[in-house]
Design a protein around this motif. Structure first.
Motif, PDB file in Angstrom:
ATOM      1  N   THR A  65       0.815  -1.217   0.000  1.00 38.66           N
ATOM      2  CA  THR A  65       0.000   0.000   0.000  1.00 38.66           C
ATOM      3  C   THR A  65       0.849   1.268   0.000  1.00 38.66           C
ATOM      4  O   THR A  65       0.310   2.348  -0.191  1.00 38.66           O
ATOM      5  N   ARG A  67       3.268   3.916  -1.602  1.00 43.12           N
ATOM      6  CA  ARG A  67       3.492   4.302  -2.996  1.00 43.12           C
ATOM      7  C   ARG A  67       4.910   4.011  -3.482  1.00 43.12           C
ATOM      8  O   ARG A  67       5.093   3.622  -4.628  1.00 43.12           O
ATOM      9  N   THR A 102      -4.950   8.487  -7.382  1.00 43.11           N
ATOM     10  CA  THR A 102      -5.345   7.118  -7.061  1.00 43.11           C
ATOM     11  C   THR A 102      -4.738   6.077  -7.976  1.00 43.11           C
ATOM     12  O   THR A 102      -4.961   4.889  -7.775  1.00 43.11           O
ATOM     13  N   HIS A 103      -4.008   6.482  -8.987  1.00 46.95           N
ATOM     14  CA  HIS A 103      -3.350   5.523  -9.862  1.00 46.95           C
ATOM     15  C   HIS A 103      -2.132   6.150 -10.534  1.00 46.95           C
ATOM     16  O   HIS A 103      -2.055   7.359 -10.696  1.00 46.95           O
ATOM     17  N   LYS A 125      -5.579   2.300  -6.966  1.00 49.57           N
ATOM     18  CA  LYS A 125      -6.228   2.066  -5.682  1.00 49.57           C
ATOM     19  C   LYS A 125      -7.675   1.672  -5.953  1.00 49.57           C
ATOM     20  O   LYS A 125      -8.362   2.288  -6.752  1.00 49.57           O
ATOM     21  N   GLY A 129      -9.589   0.237  -0.737  1.00 54.59           N
ATOM     22  CA  GLY A 129      -8.331   0.751  -0.233  1.00 54.59           C
ATOM     23  C   GLY A 129      -7.116  -0.082  -0.601  1.00 54.59           C
ATOM     24  O   GLY A 129      -5.988   0.323  -0.331  1.00 54.59           O
ATOM     25  N   SER A 130      -7.319  -1.236  -1.217  1.00 58.63           N
ATOM     26  CA  SER A 130      -6.184  -2.052  -1.648  1.00 58.63           C
ATOM     27  C   SER A 130      -5.705  -1.556  -3.011  1.00 58.63           C
ATOM     28  O   SER A 130      -6.300  -0.673  -3.609  1.00 58.63           O
ATOM     29  N   TYR A 131      -4.621  -2.127  -3.495  1.00 62.80           N
ATOM     30  CA  TYR A 131      -4.059  -1.729  -4.785  1.00 62.80           C
ATOM     31  C   TYR A 131      -3.983  -2.916  -5.722  1.00 62.80           C
ATOM     32  O   TYR A 131      -3.884  -4.062  -5.287  1.00 62.80           O
ATOM     33  N   ASN A 157     -12.758   5.247  -7.481  1.00 65.45           N
ATOM     34  CA  ASN A 157     -11.790   6.179  -6.911  1.00 65.45           C
ATOM     35  C   ASN A 157     -11.194   7.181  -7.892  1.00 65.45           C
ATOM     36  O   ASN A 157     -10.002   7.188  -8.126  1.00 65.45           O
TER      37      ASN A 157
END
Length: 166
Positions: A65, A67, A102-103, A125, A129-131, A157
């Motif tokens: 999670t 970045r 978000t990405h 994301k 909330g996960s990726y 998101n």
């Protein structure tokens, strides 16, 4: 002597666990397993791309999670693809790095014997909330707007960089 051996074993175990922080959940779709191009280990899911029949979106659920770790995961996937392409003698080019709230993704063009494949590879994301690590591929050049729209439709998101309709 036994105590020294135990300490050495514990040290080796700690080193192995430290060097392997990138894990992915496992489950692969049959369609993704037969797709040419970059292979993504572990869990891969195909999502239908509704706008164009030629686009295909595959993604892998990630446990990371942070970045900076996600950037490393993206770099690792691209590096693996570059090695595969170099070994097969195919040419490629890596384009712009696009970073959203978000990405994050980068453009990757593969010139294969069957034709050119344009790919946006990155992480996004999800609503929980996960990726996920994703690859959006097309035989036609992709734009930032196409990628942003597809990622937002698939994973939700839109974040602070809300996508506006033309």
């Amino acid at each position: 002597m036994k105590k020294l051996s135990l300490y050495c074993l514990a040290g080796l175990l700690a080193l192995v666990l430290y060097l392997n922080p990138f894990t992915e959940k496992t489950e692969m779709s049959a369609e993704a397993a037969s797709a040419p191009g970059m292979t993504v280990p572990a869990k891969e899911t195909a999502a239908p791309a509704e706008d164009t029949a030629d686009c295909s979106l595959t993604y892998v659920n990630l446990e990371e999670t942070e970045r900076w770790i996600l950037d490393e995961v993206l770099s690792d996937h691209i590096s693996e693809a570059v090695v595969e392409l170099a070994e097969s003698g195919a040419s490629y080019s890596i384009g712009d790095w696009v970073d959203r709230d978000t990405h994050t993704y980068l453009f990757f063009t593969k010139k294969l014997p069957g034709g050119t494949v344009y790919t946006a590879a990155g992480y996004a994301k999800t609503l929980d909330g996960s990726y996920v690590y994703f690859e959006l591929s097309s035989p036609e050049r992709l734009t930032e707007q196409q990628v942003d729209l597809e990622i937002t439709k698939t994973f939700g998101n839109p974040g602070a960089s809300e996508i506006q309709a033309c």
